[in-house]
Motif scaffolding. Structure first.
Motif, PDB file in Angstrom:
ATOM      1  N   THR A  10      27.121   6.368  -9.882  1.00 31.93           N
ATOM      2  CA  THR A  10      27.745   5.652 -11.082  1.00 31.93           C
ATOM      3  C   THR A  10      27.478   6.407 -12.078  1.00 31.93           C
ATOM      4  O   THR A  10      26.451   7.404 -12.295  1.00 31.93           O
ATOM      5  CB  THR A  10      27.006   4.238 -11.246  1.00 31.93           C
ATOM      6  OG1 THR A  10      27.795   3.442 -11.969  1.00 31.93           O
ATOM      7  CG2 THR A  10      25.650   4.278 -11.629  1.00 31.93           C
ATOM      8  N   VAL A  11      28.318   6.097 -13.283  1.00 34.01           N
ATOM      9  CA  VAL A  11      28.210   6.810 -14.460  1.00 34.01           C
ATOM     10  C   VAL A  11      27.640   5.849 -15.432  1.00 34.01           C
ATOM     11  O   VAL A  11      28.640   4.768 -15.640  1.00 34.01           O
ATOM     12  CB  VAL A  11      29.633   7.354 -15.113  1.00 34.01           C
ATOM     13  CG1 VAL A  11      29.323   7.964 -16.338  1.00 34.01           C
ATOM     14  CG2 VAL A  11      29.931   8.613 -13.714  1.00 34.01           C
ATOM     15  N   LEU A  12      26.681   5.892 -16.252  1.00 28.43           N
ATOM     16  CA  LEU A  12      26.335   4.927 -17.097  1.00 28.43           C
ATOM     17  C   LEU A  12      27.018   5.608 -18.463  1.00 28.43           C
ATOM     18  O   LEU A  12      26.761   6.821 -18.845  1.00 28.43           O
ATOM     19  CB  LEU A  12      24.726   4.771 -17.215  1.00 28.43           C
ATOM     20  CG  LEU A  12      24.122   3.964 -18.170  1.00 28.43           C
ATOM     21  CD1 LEU A  12      24.365   2.416 -17.845  1.00 28.43           C
ATOM     22  CD2 LEU A  12      22.515   4.167 -18.161  1.00 28.43           C
ATOM     23  N   PHE A  13      27.118   4.380 -19.571  1.00 31.00           N
ATOM     24  CA  PHE A  13      27.573   4.876 -20.684  1.00 31.00           C
ATOM     25  C   PHE A  13      26.813   4.309 -21.881  1.00 31.00           C
ATOM     26  O   PHE A  13      26.256   3.283 -21.511  1.00 31.00           O
ATOM     27  CB  PHE A  13      28.959   4.198 -20.815  1.00 31.00           C
ATOM     28  CG  PHE A  13      30.141   5.225 -20.242  1.00 31.00           C
ATOM     29  CD1 PHE A  13      30.938   6.064 -20.978  1.00 31.00           C
ATOM     30  CD2 PHE A  13      30.567   4.915 -18.983  1.00 31.00           C
ATOM     31  CE1 PHE A  13      31.806   7.003 -20.238  1.00 31.00           C
ATOM     32  CE2 PHE A  13      31.334   5.739 -18.367  1.00 31.00           C
ATOM     33  CZ  PHE A  13      31.971   6.626 -18.927  1.00 31.00           C
ATOM     34  N   GLY A  42      16.798   9.581 -17.583  1.00 30.58           N
ATOM     35  CA  GLY A  42      18.316   9.980 -17.488  1.00 30.58           C
ATOM     36  C   GLY A  42      18.975   9.466 -16.334  1.00 30.58           C
ATOM     37  O   GLY A  42      18.543   9.788 -15.050  1.00 30.58           O
ATOM     38  N   VAL A  43      20.392   8.945 -16.634  1.00 28.16           N
ATOM     39  CA  VAL A  43      21.033   8.610 -15.228  1.00 28.16           C
ATOM     40  C   VAL A  43      22.151   9.650 -15.067  1.00 28.16           C
ATOM     41  O   VAL A  43      22.877   9.830 -15.985  1.00 28.16           O
ATOM     42  CB  VAL A  43      21.718   7.123 -15.426  1.00 28.16           C
ATOM     43  CG1 VAL A  43      22.817   6.860 -14.349  1.00 28.16           C
ATOM     44  CG2 VAL A  43      20.678   6.169 -15.326  1.00 28.16           C
ATOM     45  N   VAL A  44      22.204  10.311 -14.245  1.00 29.40           N
ATOM     46  CA  VAL A  44      23.369  11.280 -13.797  1.00 29.40           C
ATOM     47  C   VAL A  44      24.171  10.923 -12.654  1.00 29.40           C
ATOM     48  O   VAL A  44      23.458  10.418 -11.729  1.00 29.40           O
ATOM     49  CB  VAL A  44      22.744  12.716 -13.627  1.00 29.40           C
ATOM     50  CG1 VAL A  44      22.279  13.098 -15.060  1.00 29.40           C
ATOM     51  CG2 VAL A  44      21.499  12.652 -12.662  1.00 29.40           C
ATOM     52  N   THR A  62      26.090  16.429 -17.252  1.00 32.91           N
ATOM     53  CA  THR A  62      26.059  15.429 -18.475  1.00 32.91           C
ATOM     54  C   THR A  62      25.692  13.951 -17.823  1.00 32.91           C
ATOM     55  O   THR A  62      26.299  13.582 -17.049  1.00 32.91           O
ATOM     56  CB  THR A  62      27.495  15.358 -19.183  1.00 32.91           C
ATOM     57  OG1 THR A  62      27.822  16.742 -19.736  1.00 32.91           O
ATOM     58  CG2 THR A  62      27.461  14.334 -20.590  1.00 32.91           C
ATOM     59  N   GLY A  63      24.651  13.323 -18.569  1.00 34.24           N
ATOM     60  CA  GLY A  63      24.161  12.048 -18.193  1.00 34.24           C
ATOM     61  C   GLY A  63      24.019  11.137 -19.624  1.00 34.24           C
ATOM     62  O   GLY A  63      24.439  11.414 -20.685  1.00 34.24           O
ATOM     63  N   CYS A  64      23.433   9.998 -19.237  1.00 38.13           N
ATOM     64  CA  CYS A  64      23.112   9.107 -20.284  1.00 38.13           C
ATOM     65  C   CYS A  64      21.640   8.552 -20.114  1.00 38.13           C
ATOM     66  O   CYS A  64      21.322   8.333 -19.025  1.00 38.13           O
ATOM     67  CB  CYS A  64      24.268   7.694 -20.189  1.00 38.13           C
ATOM     68  SG  CYS A  64      23.988   6.672 -21.475  1.00 38.13           S
ATOM     69  N   GLU A  65      21.155   8.451 -21.204  1.00 34.61           N
ATOM     70  CA  GLU A  65      19.798   8.011 -21.097  1.00 34.61           C
ATOM     71  C   GLU A  65      19.646   6.477 -20.910  1.00 34.61           C
ATOM     72  O   GLU A  65      20.649   5.676 -21.286  1.00 34.61           O
ATOM     73  CB  GLU A  65      19.078   8.259 -22.557  1.00 34.61           C
ATOM     74  CG  GLU A  65      17.647   7.597 -22.737  1.00 34.61           C
ATOM     75  CD  GLU A  65      17.297   7.553 -24.314  1.00 34.61           C
ATOM     76  OE1 GLU A  65      16.123   7.415 -24.541  1.00 34.61           O
ATOM     77  OE2 GLU A  65      18.302   7.384 -25.252  1.00 34.61           O
ATOM     78  N   GLY A  85      22.270   1.644 -21.431  1.00 37.72           N
ATOM     79  CA  GLY A  85      22.614   2.974 -21.898  1.00 37.72           C
ATOM     80  C   GLY A  85      22.274   3.670 -23.255  1.00 37.72           C
ATOM     81  O   GLY A  85      22.585   2.725 -24.192  1.00 37.72           O
ATOM     82  N   GLY A  86      21.711   4.536 -23.387  1.00 42.20           N
ATOM     83  CA  GLY A  86      21.094   5.138 -24.810  1.00 42.20           C
ATOM     84  C   GLY A  86      22.229   6.570 -25.299  1.00 42.20           C
ATOM     85  O   GLY A  86      23.382   6.130 -25.183  1.00 42.20           O
TER      86      GLY A  86
END
Length: 196
Positions: A10-13, A42-44, A62-65, A85-86
């Motif tokens: 999945t992709v976190l925003f 980190g979610v990647v 590129t990911g999201c904290e 998401g951060g």
């Protein structure tokens, strides 16, 4: 900045919420450390490989904290956490530790200041309002009032049924106006697929 990574399908925003069940030792330990130090991970998105078992073969750079907002022990004995998401980041280097946890050196990406919504965003804001009525979205407490273009773009990119690669492209975009325009194009493609 060193950040432990949690590769997922999945992709976190930024500003979006995700519920996770933690059962692998490497991630239980990671979550314990994050909770003790009030830090994130980190979610990647996984490009190649699986979520469970050894470290995935390839993940997006590129990911999201992810910041832990809540946790509970599940009836099945697993640890359940809710993250939000951060900041977005880019991985500059990564290595897999002996316990199969991937740790990365990351650079934080600068997000533009929030821009107000304009008339051309009315339909997208209405769509998010409709999505907020869905039980799954409501359970995540998402889809309410948005702060501006960035907030609207992130929530729509996260909640709409776009493919993983499309969501990754949206995450990598710096300009929320461009991201919203891309979402509009993807929505039109989705509608075209449904009517075809």
């Amino acid at each position: 900045m060193t950040l432990p990574l949690f590769p997922l399908n999945t992709v976190l925003f930024p500003g979006c919420r995700l519920d996770l069940q933690i059962f692998e030792a490497r991630y239980v330990d990671m979550i314990g450390r994050c909770m003790k130090t009030d830090s994130g991970f980190g979610v990647v998105a996984i490009v190649e490989g699986d979520e469970v078992g050894s470290a995935p073969g390839e993940f997006a750079r590129t990911g999201c904290e992810a910041r832990i907002r809540d946790w509970q022990q599940r009836p099945n004995g697993m640890l359940g956490i809710r993250v939000e998401g951060g900041r977005r980041f880019r991985v500059s280097s990564a290595q897999v530790q002996p316990d199969q946890l991937t740790v990365a050196e990351v650079e934080w990406l600068d997000d533009q200041p929030e821009k107000p919504l304009t008339v051309e965003h009315d339909d997208l804001a209405t769509l998010l309002g409709a999505l907020s009525l869905h039980p799954m979205v409501a359970s995540l407490e998402m889809g309410g009032e948005v702060k501006g273009q960035q907030d609207l773009a992130c929530q729509l990119a996260y909640l709409l049924p776009f493919g993983l690669a499309q969501k990754q492209v949206l995450l990598e975009m710096d300009d929320p106006t461009v991201r919203l325009a891309r979402i509009q194009v993807l929505l039109e493609q989705l509608q075209g697929d449904l009517t075809a």
